[in-house]
Design an enzyme around this catalytic site. Structure first.
Site, PDB file in Angstrom:
ATOM      1  N   CYS A 293     -12.314  -3.873   6.423  1.00 16.11           N
ATOM      2  CA  CYS A 293     -11.559  -4.544   7.480  1.00 16.11           C
ATOM      3  C   CYS A 293     -10.942  -5.829   6.923  1.00 16.11           C
ATOM      4  O   CYS A 293     -11.633  -6.663   6.326  1.00 16.11           O
ATOM      5  CB  CYS A 293     -12.473  -4.868   8.666  1.00 16.11           C
ATOM      6  SG  CYS A 293     -11.635  -5.733  10.010  1.00 16.11           S
TER       7      CYS A 293
ATOM      8  N   ASP B 112       0.861  -1.184   0.000  1.00 15.16           N
ATOM      9  CA  ASP B 112       0.000   0.000   0.000  1.00 15.16           C
ATOM     10  C   ASP B 112       0.895   1.231   0.000  1.00 15.16           C
ATOM     11  O   ASP B 112       1.535   1.533   1.006  1.00 15.16           O
ATOM     12  CB  ASP B 112      -0.906   0.006   1.236  1.00 15.16           C
ATOM     13  CG  ASP B 112      -1.777   1.256   1.305  1.00 15.16           C
ATOM     14  OD1 ASP B 112      -2.591   1.462   0.394  1.00 15.16           O
ATOM     15  OD2 ASP B 112      -1.625   2.048   2.266  1.00 15.16           O
TER      16      ASP B 112
ATOM     17  N   CYS C 251     -12.628  -9.064   9.060  1.00 14.44           N
ATOM     18  CA  CYS C 251     -14.010  -9.529   8.895  1.00 14.44           C
ATOM     19  C   CYS C 251     -14.670  -9.041   7.615  1.00 14.44           C
ATOM     20  O   CYS C 251     -15.753  -9.513   7.260  1.00 14.44           O
ATOM     21  CB  CYS C 251     -14.848  -9.087  10.098  1.00 14.44           C
ATOM     22  SG  CYS C 251     -15.084  -7.299  10.233  1.00 14.44           S
TER      23      CYS C 251
ATOM     24  N   CYS D  62     -12.005  -1.779  14.145  1.00 20.59           N
ATOM     25  CA  CYS D  62     -13.246  -2.431  13.722  1.00 20.59           C
ATOM     26  C   CYS D  62     -13.952  -3.034  14.931  1.00 20.59           C
ATOM     27  O   CYS D  62     -13.310  -3.400  15.932  1.00 20.59           O
ATOM     28  CB  CYS D  62     -12.944  -3.512  12.682  1.00 20.59           C
ATOM     29  SG  CYS D  62     -14.428  -4.323  12.027  1.00 20.59           S
TER      30      CYS D  62
ATOM     31  N   CYS E  49     -15.079  -5.864  15.205  1.00 20.57           N
ATOM     32  CA  CYS E  49     -14.701  -7.262  15.388  1.00 20.57           C
ATOM     33  C   CYS E  49     -13.477  -7.415  16.302  1.00 20.57           C
ATOM     34  O   CYS E  49     -13.099  -8.529  16.648  1.00 20.57           O
ATOM     35  CB  CYS E  49     -14.429  -7.921  14.043  1.00 20.57           C
ATOM     36  SG  CYS E  49     -12.904  -7.364  13.239  1.00 20.57           S
TER      37      CYS E  49
ATOM     38  N   ASP F  67      -2.715   1.663   6.999  1.00 19.09           N
ATOM     39  CA  ASP F  67      -1.972   1.276   5.803  1.00 19.09           C
ATOM     40  C   ASP F  67      -1.673  -0.224   5.782  1.00 19.09           C
ATOM     41  O   ASP F  67      -1.704  -0.857   4.722  1.00 19.09           O
ATOM     42  CB  ASP F  67      -0.675   2.072   5.695  1.00 19.09           C
ATOM     43  CG  ASP F  67      -0.920   3.552   5.460  1.00 19.09           C
ATOM     44  OD1 ASP F  67      -2.004   3.880   4.944  1.00 19.09           O
ATOM     45  OD2 ASP F  67      -0.039   4.371   5.780  1.00 19.09           O
TER      46      ASP F  67
ATOM     47  N   GLU G 237      -1.788  -1.683  -5.730  1.00 21.27           N
ATOM     48  CA  GLU G 237      -2.986  -1.005  -6.223  1.00 21.27           C
ATOM     49  C   GLU G 237      -2.808  -0.522  -7.663  1.00 21.27           C
ATOM     50  O   GLU G 237      -1.745  -0.024  -8.028  1.00 21.27           O
ATOM     51  CB  GLU G 237      -3.306   0.204  -5.340  1.00 21.27           C
ATOM     52  CG  GLU G 237      -3.701  -0.158  -3.920  1.00 21.27           C
ATOM     53  CD  GLU G 237      -3.828   1.057  -3.034  1.00 21.27           C
ATOM     54  OE1 GLU G 237      -4.942   1.355  -2.587  1.00 21.27           O
ATOM     55  OE2 GLU G 237      -2.801   1.715  -2.799  1.00 21.27           O
TER      56      GLU G 237
END
Length: 250
Positions: free
Chosen positions: A168, A32, A171, A186, A188, A195, A116
């Site tokens: 996320c 990333d 999850c 998150c 979860c 990043d 990306e």
């Protein structure tokens, strides 16, 4: 002949099929890219952004002022312009050297590199970030990743960047956050740097989808059928290693 700020260069175009055989590492990685760090990988490793243009801004501004003070058409102005051009050329060469060395290191250390598929032309339309984005030179880094992927017979995959920072990695829940929010939290229970979370999502997409491959095309849809993302990742990791071993035997 090519003219540069420091003189003329003679270029020759030679068609060479360069290939080097190295043993598979068994590693896969997602990258990333960013402005704070040059990139953060799916293992949480962060590479510092060198910011070559920002470091040289004082020297460039001083050289530019000297050019503007000279009389147009004079020899002194021509000398000042050449000095300014050499400073810009040095920055350009630093960027290329950094991209080449970093890309080679990443490709040699991993069997699959996922990153990306960014549209830089659209990103630089943001005038607040345009200078920093151009200084980072993400596209040049990608070009060298794909080049060394072909040289060392590694798989390079460009994936859709949409929601990689918001989703996320644990999850799959979408957690909306602004650019100033640097920590992914998150419900979860997953808490990590935003990043690193994005890099894990990028790797997951690279393993589970074909995307745009810079070196090999993996027919995931036919080979995998209805598999979970974890199973897909395990299967494709094995395919990557077997692909490289097979190509080295040829």
């Amino acid at each position: 002949m090519v003219k540069r700020a420091d003189g003329y260069y003679c270029q020759f175009c030679i068609d060479v099929n360069r290939q080097e055989n190295i043993e598979p590492s068994g590693n896969t990685i997602g990258l990333d890219v960013g402005l704070k760090e040059y990139y953060t990988d799916s293992n949480g490793v962060m590479i510092q952004n060198p910011k070559f243009l920002r470091e040289a801004e004082k020297i460039l501004k001083r050289s530019q002022r000297r050019v503007s003070r000279k009389v147009k058409g004079s020899k002194n102005r021509g000398k000042a312009r050449r000095i300014l051009g050499k400073h810009h050329l040095k920055i350009s060469r630093k960027r290329k050297d950094h991209a080449v060395k970093l890309a080679r290191c990443v490709v040699q250390s991993n069997d699959l590199i996922s990153y990306e598929d960014l549209r830089i032309k659209n990103l630089v339309k943001n005038h607040c970030l345009a200078k920093s984005i151009n200084d980072a030179s993400w596209y040049q880094f990608r070009v060298w990743l794909e080049y060394f992927g072909k040289v060392f017979k590694r798989v390079t995959v460009a994936v859709n960047p949409q929601y990689t920072s918001q989703e996320c990695s644990s999850c799959g829940e979408i957690v909306k956050k602004s650019l100033s929010t640097r920590t992914h939290i998150c419900k979860c229970g997953c808490v990590m740097d935003r990043d690193e979370n994005a890099a894990r999502n990028i790797l997951s997409r690279g393993l589970s989808t074909v995307g745009h491959t810079g070196t090999f095309a993996l027919d995931a849809s036919n080979a995998l059928g209805d598999k979970t993302s974890t199973q897909v990742g395990e299967i494709l990791s094995e395919q990557v290693i077997s692909l490289i071993k097979e190509s080295q035997r040829l």
